[in-house]
Design a protein around this motif. Structure first.
Motif, PDB file in Angstrom:
ATOM      1  N   GLU A 162      71.763  56.643  68.567  1.00 23.96           N
ATOM      2  CA  GLU A 162      72.864  57.531  68.219  1.00 23.96           C
ATOM      3  C   GLU A 162      73.917  57.548  69.319  1.00 23.96           C
ATOM      4  OE1 GLU A 162      73.645  59.039  65.355  1.00 23.96           O
ATOM      5  OE2 GLU A 162      71.971  57.835  64.601  1.00 23.96           O
ATOM      6  N   ALA A 163      73.476  57.368  70.554  1.00 27.12           N
ATOM      7  CA  ALA A 163      74.445  57.277  71.658  1.00 27.12           C
ATOM      8  C   ALA A 163      75.316  56.037  71.508  1.00 27.12           C
ATOM      9  CB  ALA A 163      73.708  57.256  73.000  1.00 27.12           C
ATOM     10  N   ASP A 164      74.712  54.932  71.065  1.00 29.32           N
ATOM     11  CA  ASP A 164      75.496  53.716  70.813  1.00 29.32           C
ATOM     12  C   ASP A 164      76.516  53.964  69.701  1.00 29.32           C
ATOM     13  OD1 ASP A 164      73.974  52.303  72.676  1.00 29.32           O
ATOM     14  OD2 ASP A 164      72.552  51.608  71.150  1.00 29.32           O
ATOM     15  N   ARG A 165      76.100  54.661  68.648  1.00 26.59           N
ATOM     16  CA  ARG A 165      77.003  54.974  67.548  1.00 26.59           C
ATOM     17  C   ARG A 165      78.164  55.841  68.026  1.00 26.59           C
ATOM     18  NH1 ARG A 165      79.358  53.534  62.746  1.00 26.59           N
ATOM     19  NH2 ARG A 165      79.467  55.278  61.264  1.00 26.59           N
ATOM     20  N   GLU A 166      77.873  56.808  68.878  1.00 28.92           N
ATOM     21  CA  GLU A 166      78.927  57.661  69.425  1.00 28.92           C
ATOM     22  C   GLU A 166      79.927  56.829  70.218  1.00 28.92           C
ATOM     23  OE1 GLU A 166      80.664  61.550  70.113  1.00 28.92           O
ATOM     24  OE2 GLU A 166      79.140  60.815  68.708  1.00 28.92           O
ATOM     25  N   THR A 167      79.437  55.904  71.021  1.00 34.74           N
ATOM     26  CA  THR A 167      80.310  55.012  71.789  1.00 34.74           C
ATOM     27  C   THR A 167      81.197  54.196  70.852  1.00 34.74           C
ATOM     28  OG1 THR A 167      78.708  54.845  73.591  1.00 34.74           O
ATOM     29  CG2 THR A 167      80.344  53.085  73.427  1.00 34.74           C
ATOM     30  N   GLN A 168      80.609  53.731  69.757  1.00 32.09           N
ATOM     31  CA  GLN A 168      81.363  52.945  68.777  1.00 32.09           C
ATOM     32  C   GLN A 168      82.486  53.759  68.150  1.00 32.09           C
ATOM     33  OE1 GLN A 168      79.494  52.190  64.944  1.00 32.09           O
ATOM     34  NE2 GLN A 168      80.050  50.018  65.094  1.00 32.09           N
ATOM     35  N   LEU A 169      82.189  54.993  67.758  1.00 31.08           N
ATOM     36  CA  LEU A 169      83.189  55.813  67.082  1.00 31.08           C
ATOM     37  C   LEU A 169      84.337  56.185  68.010  1.00 31.08           C
ATOM     38  CD1 LEU A 169      80.897  58.159  64.943  1.00 31.08           C
ATOM     39  CD2 LEU A 169      82.145  56.115  64.204  1.00 31.08           C
ATOM     40  N   VAL A 170      84.034  56.465  69.263  1.00 31.32           N
ATOM     41  CA  VAL A 170      85.092  56.780  70.224  1.00 31.32           C
ATOM     42  C   VAL A 170      85.956  55.550  70.479  1.00 31.32           C
ATOM     43  CG1 VAL A 170      85.552  57.453  72.623  1.00 31.32           C
ATOM     44  CG2 VAL A 170      83.828  58.683  71.285  1.00 31.32           C
ATOM     45  N   HIS A 171      85.327  54.387  70.567  1.00 33.94           N
ATOM     46  CA  HIS A 171      86.102  53.156  70.766  1.00 33.94           C
ATOM     47  C   HIS A 171      87.014  52.889  69.576  1.00 33.94           C
ATOM     48  CE1 HIS A 171      87.001  49.272  72.584  1.00 33.94           C
ATOM     49  NE2 HIS A 171      86.956  48.774  71.359  1.00 33.94           N
ATOM     50  N   ARG A 172      86.528  53.191  68.377  1.00 30.67           N
ATOM     51  CA  ARG A 172      87.373  53.026  67.196  1.00 30.67           C
ATOM     52  C   ARG A 172      88.613  53.919  67.253  1.00 30.67           C
ATOM     53  NH1 ARG A 172      83.112  53.043  62.139  1.00 30.67           N
ATOM     54  NH2 ARG A 172      82.258  50.937  62.407  1.00 30.67           N
ATOM     55  N   GLY A 173      88.505  55.054  67.908  1.00 31.55           N
ATOM     56  CA  GLY A 173      89.678  55.901  68.091  1.00 31.55           C
ATOM     57  C   GLY A 173      90.767  55.174  68.859  1.00 31.55           C
ATOM     58  N   LEU A 174      90.363  54.409  69.869  1.00 31.60           N
ATOM     59  CA  LEU A 174      91.332  53.612  70.622  1.00 31.60           C
ATOM     60  C   LEU A 174      92.000  52.586  69.714  1.00 31.60           C
ATOM     61  CD1 LEU A 174      89.310  52.822  73.886  1.00 31.60           C
ATOM     62  CD2 LEU A 174      91.200  54.427  73.658  1.00 31.60           C
ATOM     63  N   TYR A 175      91.191  51.965  68.866  1.00 30.64           N
ATOM     64  CA  TYR A 175      91.724  50.948  67.955  1.00 30.64           C
ATOM     65  C   TYR A 175      92.749  51.560  67.019  1.00 30.64           C
ATOM     66  CZ  TYR A 175      91.635  46.555  65.416  1.00 30.64           C
ATOM     67  OH  TYR A 175      91.991  45.343  64.872  1.00 30.64           O
ATOM     68  N   ALA A 176      92.428  52.741  66.490  1.00 26.70           N
ATOM     69  CA  ALA A 176      93.358  53.407  65.576  1.00 26.70           C
ATOM     70  C   ALA A 176      94.653  53.774  66.292  1.00 26.70           C
ATOM     71  CB  ALA A 176      92.698  54.650  64.982  1.00 26.70           C
ATOM     72  N   GLU A 177      94.550  54.285  67.502  1.00 34.52           N
ATOM     73  CA  GLU A 177      95.752  54.640  68.257  1.00 34.52           C
ATOM     74  C   GLU A 177      96.658  53.432  68.453  1.00 34.52           C
ATOM     75  OE1 GLU A 177      94.692  56.492  71.952  1.00 34.52           O
ATOM     76  OE2 GLU A 177      93.469  58.032  70.977  1.00 34.52           O
ATOM     77  N   TYR A 178      96.068  52.321  68.837  1.00 33.50           N
ATOM     78  CA  TYR A 178      96.875  51.122  69.065  1.00 33.50           C
ATOM     79  C   TYR A 178      97.589  50.691  67.795  1.00 33.50           C
ATOM     80  CZ  TYR A 178      98.404  46.459  70.126  1.00 33.50           C
ATOM     81  OH  TYR A 178      99.198  45.346  70.285  1.00 33.50           O
ATOM     82  N   ASN A 179      96.845  50.600  66.693  1.00 36.83           N
ATOM     83  CA  ASN A 179      97.444  50.079  65.467  1.00 36.83           C
ATOM     84  C   ASN A 179      98.535  50.983  64.915  1.00 36.83           C
ATOM     85  OD1 ASN A 179      95.525  48.056  65.736  1.00 36.83           O
ATOM     86  ND2 ASN A 179      95.226  47.907  63.538  1.00 36.83           N
TER      87      ASN A 179
END
Length: 296
Positions: A248-265
């Protein structure tokens, strides 16, 4: 220039469709081959395909494309592979933006034609990196150019994955010049950077734009090789990571990283800005956004 480019436009558009078909088939095969994990036998992902259109101010035909999206698969949580061929007249804001980039005569004759493929994949397993790829051709009565690239976006980084991805891109760039990969790798590092976060959105790849060497055939051949590089660059990485156990910690890391992706796009990506500014189907333009994301 218009008559001279009719065949070239057709060839470019057909190539992007051919590449789309190859990638969609490869991704669906990858889904079918996934036989480990908490999956039912019948839940392998398939692409939903929707025709898209561009809205013109006067209601005339302005082109469109295909939006192909897979959601909730075994390997892919969400992946989109879009193609489009759009044309018409650029609005005033787009004309000014093109003029600022040095496109000649655009404010006098603002007609345009653009065709390309755009791909973004967000994965189920946090160890499997997200990825982006696109290539495109743009034409105006007084200019033409190609652009595109690919970059890897892991939330959990593995050096061997980065090396594999870059090696495949370099192998496809090298036949076009000894310095091509290094130049476009450096451009990707500059382009895929999030200034307000003071960090890159991933581990890079290649990026190029405004490519017009004066030799259309050579530039088209390079753009085709960028497209051909994608599956050899990405599939081995996916196959290496898709069965790794995650927490679940890995999943949390993934979701936060996706926030960066959304911000960039949403804030910086040229394709997003162009698509929304020129009236293309908003769902297709925003296909790149992840299905779920978090912010700290």
């Amino acid at each position: 220039m218009t008559d001279d480019f009719a065949d070239r436009k057709s060839r470019a558009s057909a190539w992007f469709r051919e590449l789309r078909d190859e990638i969609v088939a490869a991704f669906e095969a990858l889904e079918m081959s996934q036989d480990t994990g908490p999956f039912a036998e019948d839940d392998a992902g398939k692409f939903d395909v929707t025709e898209t259109s561009r809205a013109s101010d006067d209601g005339s035909d302005a082109g469109g494309g295909l939006m192909s999206v897979m959601r909730g698969g075994r390997v892919f949580e969400k992946v989109g592979v879009n193609i489009s061929t759009v044309y018409g007249t650029l609005g005033e804001a787009a004309q000014k933006a093109m003029a600022a980039r040095g496109v000649p005569g655009i404010e006098v004759d603002p007609r345009f034609w653009a065709s390309g493929i755009s791909l973004v994949a967000h994965m189920q397993n946090p160890h499997t990196p997200a990825v982006h790829m696109n290539t495109r051709m743009f034409w105006t009565p007084n200019a033409w150019w190609f652009g595109g690239g690919a970059d890897l976006n892991p939330c959990i980084e593995y050096a061997e994955d980065t090396e594999q991805f870059h090696a495949a891109l370099k192998a496809h760039c090298d036949p076009h010049g000894d310095d091509v990969y290094d130049r476009y790798k450096a451009w990707a590092e500059e382009y895929f950077y999030i200034p307000h976060r003071h960090r890159a959105r991933g581990v890079g790849g290649i990026f190029y734009d405004d490519l017009n060497s004066g030799d259309w055939e050579a530039d088209f051949a390079f753009t085709q090789d960028v497209g051909r590089a994608f599956l050899p660059a990405y599939l081995p990485v996916t196959e290496r990571r898709r069965d790794m156990p995650w927490t679940e910690a890995d999943r949390e890391t993934q979701l936060v990283h996706r926030g960066l992706y959304a911000e960039y796009n949403l804030v910086y990506d040229r394709g997003t800005k162009f698509g929304l500014a020129t009236g293309h189907d908003a769902n297709a333009v925003l296909m790149s956004l992840p299905p779920l994301a978090k912010w700290p």
